[in-house]
Design an enzyme around this catalytic site. Structure first.
Site, PDB file in Angstrom:
ATOM      1  N   ASN A  34     -10.053  -0.203   0.290  1.00  0.00           N
ATOM      2  CA  ASN A  34      -8.594  -0.144   0.244  1.00  0.00           C
ATOM      3  C   ASN A  34      -8.116  -0.741  -1.083  1.00  0.00           C
ATOM      4  OD1 ASN A  34      -5.858  -0.474   0.575  1.00  0.00           O
ATOM      5  ND2 ASN A  34      -6.001  -1.346   2.630  1.00  0.00           N
ATOM      6  N   CYS A  81       0.812  -1.232   0.000  1.00  0.00           N
ATOM      7  CA  CYS A  81       0.000   0.000   0.000  1.00  0.00           C
ATOM      8  C   CYS A  81       0.843   1.279   0.000  1.00  0.00           C
ATOM      9  CB  CYS A  81      -0.961   0.002   1.175  1.00  0.00           C
ATOM     10  SG  CYS A  81      -2.056  -1.416   1.135  1.00  0.00           S
ATOM     11  N   HIS A 129      -2.976   7.129   2.521  1.00  0.00           N
ATOM     12  CA  HIS A 129      -3.468   5.848   2.006  1.00  0.00           C
ATOM     13  C   HIS A 129      -4.907   5.653   2.474  1.00  0.00           C
ATOM     14  CE1 HIS A 129      -3.981   1.775   0.979  1.00  0.00           C
ATOM     15  NE2 HIS A 129      -3.736   1.264   2.171  1.00  0.00           N
TER      16      HIS A 129
HETATM   17  N1  ACO Z   1     -18.533  -7.998   9.923  1.00  0.00           N
HETATM   18  C1  ACO Z   1     -19.018  -8.118  11.177  1.00  0.00           C
HETATM   19  N2  ACO Z   1     -18.234  -8.420  12.229  1.00  0.00           N
HETATM   20  C2  ACO Z   1     -16.911  -8.587  12.013  1.00  0.00           C
HETATM   21  C3  ACO Z   1     -16.359  -8.474  10.714  1.00  0.00           C
HETATM   22  C4  ACO Z   1     -17.223  -8.166   9.655  1.00  0.00           C
HETATM   23  N3  ACO Z   1     -16.796  -8.031   8.371  1.00  0.00           N
HETATM   24  N4  ACO Z   1     -15.029  -8.700  10.795  1.00  0.00           N
HETATM   25  C5  ACO Z   1     -14.757  -8.941  12.081  1.00  0.00           C
HETATM   26  N5  ACO Z   1     -15.890  -8.894  12.821  1.00  0.00           N
HETATM   27  C6  ACO Z   1     -16.053  -9.065  14.266  1.00  0.00           C
HETATM   28  C7  ACO Z   1     -14.911  -9.876  14.862  1.00  0.00           C
HETATM   29  O1  ACO Z   1     -15.157 -11.256  14.717  1.00  0.00           O
HETATM   30  C8  ACO Z   1     -14.968  -9.430  16.316  1.00  0.00           C
HETATM   31  O2  ACO Z   1     -16.007 -10.110  16.957  1.00  0.00           O
HETATM   32  P1  ACO Z   1     -15.861 -10.610  18.501  1.00  0.00           P
HETATM   33  O3  ACO Z   1     -15.679  -9.335  19.276  1.00  0.00           O
HETATM   34  O4  ACO Z   1     -17.135 -11.294  18.746  1.00  0.00           O
HETATM   35  O5  ACO Z   1     -14.645 -11.464  18.507  1.00  0.00           O
HETATM   36  C9  ACO Z   1     -15.374  -7.962  16.213  1.00  0.00           C
HETATM   37  O6  ACO Z   1     -15.959  -7.800  14.904  1.00  0.00           O
HETATM   38  C10 ACO Z   1     -14.228  -7.005  16.369  1.00  0.00           C
HETATM   39  O7  ACO Z   1     -13.148  -7.425  15.527  1.00  0.00           O
HETATM   40  P2  ACO Z   1     -11.769  -6.645  15.529  1.00  0.00           P
HETATM   41  O8  ACO Z   1     -10.828  -7.328  14.609  1.00  0.00           O
HETATM   42  O9  ACO Z   1     -11.341  -6.411  16.928  1.00  0.00           O
HETATM   43  O10 ACO Z   1     -12.236  -5.270  14.888  1.00  0.00           O
HETATM   44  P3  ACO Z   1     -11.444  -3.920  14.815  1.00  0.00           P
HETATM   45  O11 ACO Z   1     -12.174  -2.864  15.548  1.00  0.00           O
HETATM   46  O12 ACO Z   1      -9.992  -4.083  15.099  1.00  0.00           O
HETATM   47  O13 ACO Z   1     -11.610  -3.558  13.283  1.00  0.00           O
HETATM   48  C11 ACO Z   1     -10.361  -3.629  11.225  1.00  0.00           C
HETATM   49  C12 ACO Z   1     -11.055  -4.446  12.311  1.00  0.00           C
HETATM   50  C13 ACO Z   1     -11.382  -2.792  10.522  1.00  0.00           C
HETATM   51  C14 ACO Z   1      -9.708  -4.590  10.238  1.00  0.00           C
HETATM   52  C15 ACO Z   1      -9.298  -2.714  11.877  1.00  0.00           C
HETATM   53  O14 ACO Z   1      -8.481  -3.464  12.734  1.00  0.00           O
HETATM   54  C16 ACO Z   1      -8.450  -2.018  10.853  1.00  0.00           C
HETATM   55  O15 ACO Z   1      -8.919  -1.201  10.106  1.00  0.00           O
HETATM   56  N6  ACO Z   1      -7.140  -2.287  10.835  1.00  0.00           N
HETATM   57  C17 ACO Z   1      -6.237  -1.668   9.885  1.00  0.00           C
HETATM   58  C18 ACO Z   1      -6.432  -2.283   8.563  1.00  0.00           C
HETATM   59  C19 ACO Z   1      -5.692  -1.543   7.503  1.00  0.00           C
HETATM   60  O16 ACO Z   1      -5.627  -0.349   7.507  1.00  0.00           O
HETATM   61  N7  ACO Z   1      -5.158  -2.317   6.595  1.00  0.00           N
HETATM   62  C20 ACO Z   1      -4.564  -1.808   5.455  1.00  0.00           C
HETATM   63  C21 ACO Z   1      -3.118  -1.619   5.598  1.00  0.00           C
HETATM   64  S1  ACO Z   1      -2.546  -1.289   4.079  1.00  0.00           S
HETATM   65  C22 ACO Z   1      -1.980  -2.648   3.221  1.00  0.00           C
HETATM   66  O17 ACO Z   1      -0.797  -2.765   3.116  1.00  0.00           O
HETATM   67  C23 ACO Z   1      -2.885  -3.655   2.545  1.00  0.00           C
END
Ligand code: ACO
Length: 328
Positions: free
Chosen positions: A285, A122, A255
């Site tokens: 993304n 990214c 990004h």
């Molecule tokens: N729909 C509904 N529920 C979901 C989903 C979904 N799609 N995905 C996960 N959940 C649930 C999980 O199972 C968890 O449930 P639980 O509490 O019962 O266990 C709950 O939602 C919370 O999950 P978390 O992983 O803790 O959610 P978080 O608040 O951390 O959000 C996310 C996840 C959006 C991925 C976040 O961590 C994030 O944005 N991280 C950065 C990602 C990013 O920017 N990546 C790109 C980098 S660039 C590259 O190089 C590709």
């Protein structure tokens, strides 16, 4: 133009999203077919994403790159034959080799100039822009085409709801030309390979077979924490390098991965939220394509104008991160 006063300036931008658009409601249906639950509320609240675009079968990164490149060339008033450097930032190339950049060059009807891919996930576009800037200032190129193009839908695991709702396909491009006025003011690139495991596609090819897993894996929370820290740090250091301050930044184009990461960076830099360019809601993304897609949107919508100071920031797998500060 002598070396001391040779800069690189963006003279045209372009972008392309494939026509197939999936809203969050479409993702709810797609995942339901696989026995998985998600919701528009969860996706919007955690990420800001409302829709993404996926390519059809047979459409590759070079096809998206071609559309974006044509737009950027037209905006710059240049023919493909005038370009003397092509860099394509991608982690989802058409083939193992040759590079997507050489395939793009041929599709543009050009030949002869150097063309290569750059892989920094990214951060790829920010890395590619920095390399093209260095080559232009060194005098080894004068009209570069710099593209970010991705088909992440090909490497998504549609049985993993924590990742497949986040990504999309697309391309963005700029024409970067030698100029006696800036242009790019400063660039800064970083990587830390100790974090390879938190965001990767851990497959490879051997003996004509895929070995390991060819689908994206991400520890979202670890990525989130790292991204927030490095984006603030690299913004401050690129400003210091250019002798500018946060107050000089007219537009922040980070990004486009997650609205919460983007807003947190803007807050830490004390930028008014209206100075943050946001397109993640419309395409998710798109990895190396996200920054040039957002830049092109900002230019075409009249947000970014000639003379504005713009901060571009990338962060992604590797771990890699970087920033480019420029006067548009
Ligand atoms: N729909 C509904 N529920 C979901 C989903 C979904 N799609 N995905 C996960 N959940 C649930 C999980 O199972 C968890 O449930 P639980 O509490 O019962 O266990 C709950 O939602 C919370 O999950 P978390 O992983 O803790 O959610 P978080 O608040 O951390 O959000 C996310 C996840 C959006 C991925 C976040 O961590 C994030 O944005 N991280 C950065 C990602 C990013 O920017 N990546 C790109 C980098 S660039 C590259 O190089 C590709």
């Amino acid at each position: 133009m002598n070396a001391a006063s040779r800069y690189a300036r963006i003279t045209g931008t372009g972008s392309f999203l494939p026509p197939r658009r999936l809203t969050n409601a479409d993702m709810v249906s797609l995942l339901a077919e696989r026995g998985l639950e998600t919701s528009d509320e969860w996706i919007v609240e955690r990420t800001g994403i409302r829709a993404r675009h996926f390519v059809e079968d047979g459409v590759n990164a070079s096809d998206l790159a071609l559309q974006a490149a044509r737009q950027a060339l037209q905006a710059a008033g240049r023919e493909a034959s005038e370009i003397d450097l092509i860099i394509v930032a991608t982690s989802t190339p058409d083939m193992v080799f040759p590079s997507t950049a050489t395939i793009l060059q041929h599709k543009l009807g050009a030949a002869g100039c150097p063309a290569f891919d750059l892989q920094a996930v990214c951060s790829g576009f920010v890395y590619a822009l920095s390399v093209a800037d260095s080559m232009i200032r060194a005098g080894t190129a004068s009209k570069a085409l710099v593209v970010g193009a991705e088909v992440f839908s090909r490497i998504l695991d549609f049985k993993d709801r924590t990742t497949c709702v986040l990504f999309g396909d697309g391309a963005g491009a700029v024409v970067l030309e030698a100029s006696d006025t800036p242009g790019i003011l400063a660039t800064e690139l970083h990587a830390d390979g100790s974090h390879v495991g938190i965001l990767c596609v851990p497959g490879t090819v051997a003996g004509g077979q895929v070995l390991g897993d060819p689908l994206l894996k991400m520890d979202g929370q670890a990525v989130f924490k790292l991204a927030v820290g490095v984006l603030e740090g690299v913004a401050r250091s690129v400003l210091a390098k250019a002798g500018r301050t946060e107050a000089d930044v007219d537009w922040l184009i980070p990004h486009q991965a997650n609205i919460r990461i983007m807003q947190s960076t803007a807050r830490k830099l004390k930028l008014d939220p209206s100075r943050l360019v946001v397109t993640v809601d419309q395409h998710g993304n798109t990895s190396a394509a996200s920054v040039p897609l957002a830049l092109d949107h900002a230019v075409r919508s009249g947000q970014v104008r000639r003379g504005d100071t713009v901060m571009l920031e990338g962060v992604g797998g590797g771990f890699t991160w970087g920033a480019v500060l420029l006067d548009y």
